[in-house]
Design a protein around this motif. Sequence first.
Motif, mmCIF file in Angstrom:
data_model
loop_
_atom_site.group_PDB
_atom_site.id
_atom_site.type_symbol
_atom_site.label_atom_id
_atom_site.label_comp_id
_atom_site.label_asym_id
_atom_site.label_seq_id
_atom_site.Cartn_x
_atom_site.Cartn_y
_atom_site.Cartn_z
ATOM 1 N N LEU A 1 0.813 -1.202 0.000
ATOM 2 C CA LEU A 1 0.000 0.000 0.000
ATOM 3 C C LEU A 1 0.854 1.262 0.000
ATOM 4 C CD1 LEU A 1 -2.745 -1.037 2.590
ATOM 5 C CD2 LEU A 1 -2.808 -1.231 0.096
ATOM 6 N N ARG A 2 2.017 1.172 0.663
ATOM 7 C CA ARG A 2 2.876 2.356 0.776
ATOM 8 C C ARG A 2 4.228 1.960 1.352
ATOM 9 N NH1 ARG A 2 3.526 7.773 -0.830
ATOM 10 N NH2 ARG A 2 4.787 8.854 0.713
ATOM 11 N N LEU B 1 -2.799 6.857 13.559
ATOM 12 C CA LEU B 1 -1.429 7.235 13.893
ATOM 13 C C LEU B 1 -0.538 6.003 14.023
ATOM 14 C CD1 LEU B 1 -2.079 9.971 16.607
ATOM 15 C CD2 LEU B 1 -1.635 10.315 14.172
ATOM 16 N N ALA B 2 0.659 6.119 13.479
ATOM 17 C CA ALA B 2 1.685 5.095 13.661
ATOM 18 C C ALA B 2 2.800 5.693 14.503
ATOM 19 C CB ALA B 2 2.228 4.617 12.323
ATOM 20 N N PHE B 3 3.157 5.015 15.582
ATOM 21 C CA PHE B 3 4.214 5.462 16.484
ATOM 22 C C PHE B 3 5.448 4.598 16.212
ATOM 23 C CE2 PHE B 3 0.079 6.086 18.413
ATOM 24 C CZ PHE B 3 0.121 7.430 18.787
ATOM 25 N N VAL C 1 5.910 10.171 15.122
ATOM 26 C CA VAL C 1 4.482 9.914 14.951
ATOM 27 C C VAL C 1 4.105 10.256 13.511
ATOM 28 C CG1 VAL C 1 2.154 10.368 15.804
ATOM 29 C CG2 VAL C 1 4.111 10.548 17.367
ATOM 30 N N TRP C 2 3.495 9.291 12.827
ATOM 31 C CA TRP C 2 3.102 9.474 11.434
ATOM 32 C C TRP C 2 1.592 9.359 11.278
ATOM 33 C CZ3 TRP C 2 6.331 10.127 7.041
ATOM 34 C CH2 TRP C 2 7.692 10.217 7.357
ATOM 35 N N ASN C 3 1.021 10.269 10.493
ATOM 36 C CA ASN C 3 -0.390 10.213 10.164
ATOM 37 C C ASN C 3 -0.560 9.243 8.993
ATOM 38 O OD1 ASN C 3 -2.985 10.684 9.061
ATOM 39 N ND2 ASN C 3 -3.054 12.723 9.987
ATOM 40 N N ALA D 1 -1.785 6.115 1.017
ATOM 41 C CA ALA D 1 -1.121 6.562 -0.205
ATOM 42 C C ALA D 1 -0.320 7.838 0.015
ATOM 43 C CB ALA D 1 -2.141 6.772 -1.317
ATOM 44 N N SER D 2 -0.586 8.528 1.118
ATOM 45 C CA SER D 2 0.107 9.794 1.385
ATOM 46 C C SER D 2 0.233 9.996 2.889
ATOM 47 C CB SER D 2 -0.658 10.965 0.747
ATOM 48 O OG SER D 2 -0.009 12.189 1.027
ATOM 49 N N ILE D 3 1.249 9.390 3.491
ATOM 50 C CA ILE D 3 1.429 9.498 4.938
ATOM 51 C C ILE D 3 2.380 10.639 5.263
ATOM 52 C CG2 ILE D 3 0.979 7.034 5.182
ATOM 53 C CD1 ILE D 3 3.910 6.606 5.704
ATOM 54 N N THR D 4 2.194 11.230 6.437
ATOM 55 C CA THR D 4 3.001 12.418 6.799
ATOM 56 C C THR D 4 3.435 12.315 8.250
ATOM 57 O OG1 THR D 4 0.970 13.623 7.391
ATOM 58 C CG2 THR D 4 1.839 13.957 5.175
#
Length: 223
Positions: A181-182, A199-201, A213-215, A220-223
């Motif tokens: 997926l990414r 959220l991914a820690f 911490v990533w949104n 397809a577009s994580i930040t």
Amino acid sequence: GAGLNAVDATDNYAYVANSDTNAQLQIMDVSNKSIPRLLTPYKLPNVSGSGAIGKSIFFNNNNVYMGTKTATGPEFHIVNVATSSSPQEVGSKEIGADVNSIFVAGNTAYLATSDPNEELKIFDVSDPAHMSEIGHFNATGTEASNSLYLVGSTLYFGRVTGIDNEFYILNVSNPGSIQLLRSQHIGSSVNGIRVRDNLAFLGTDDANKEFQVWNIANPASIT
């Protein structure tokens, strides 16, 4: 002992992966949190050599799933700990690589390994004595995988830093045909992952950003 590489826990017990080649699994009584004590040391059978140290661990339904570094003998073990004073191995598997992280859901075990061709290996563990590989994922490059975390049919997957991306999001609903997926360049090894909602820690080895911490609301577009 020689040092702890991974911990999982339930109720009054903690299960630890130890660097001791004669007691890779240790069961700790933590019912009294101020005075934890070693209850049972356990040596994995049929494994030897300098790599025969506990590297990763996951507790699920009275079983401890344990991985070792590359050793003589199997690197993936399933140990029944229903009787905490008398653990018994009920299955093992030769991986041929370090097993750096484990996640188990139902009858499926996901392994993050140092195999450059199968950094992710997926096993059916419904019959521990006859477990079988049902899927794998080969990321770009040869860097080892270090961490993973499963939410539903989405697997979050971390690797050692190198020339390729270190953070992956995979659809594992069909283990025989895993969908990417990414993938994301983090710029450091991803040593630990936990996911909650969107959220991914990440625990990394970036000296200035050990905790990130990533949104991931939109894979397809994580930040």
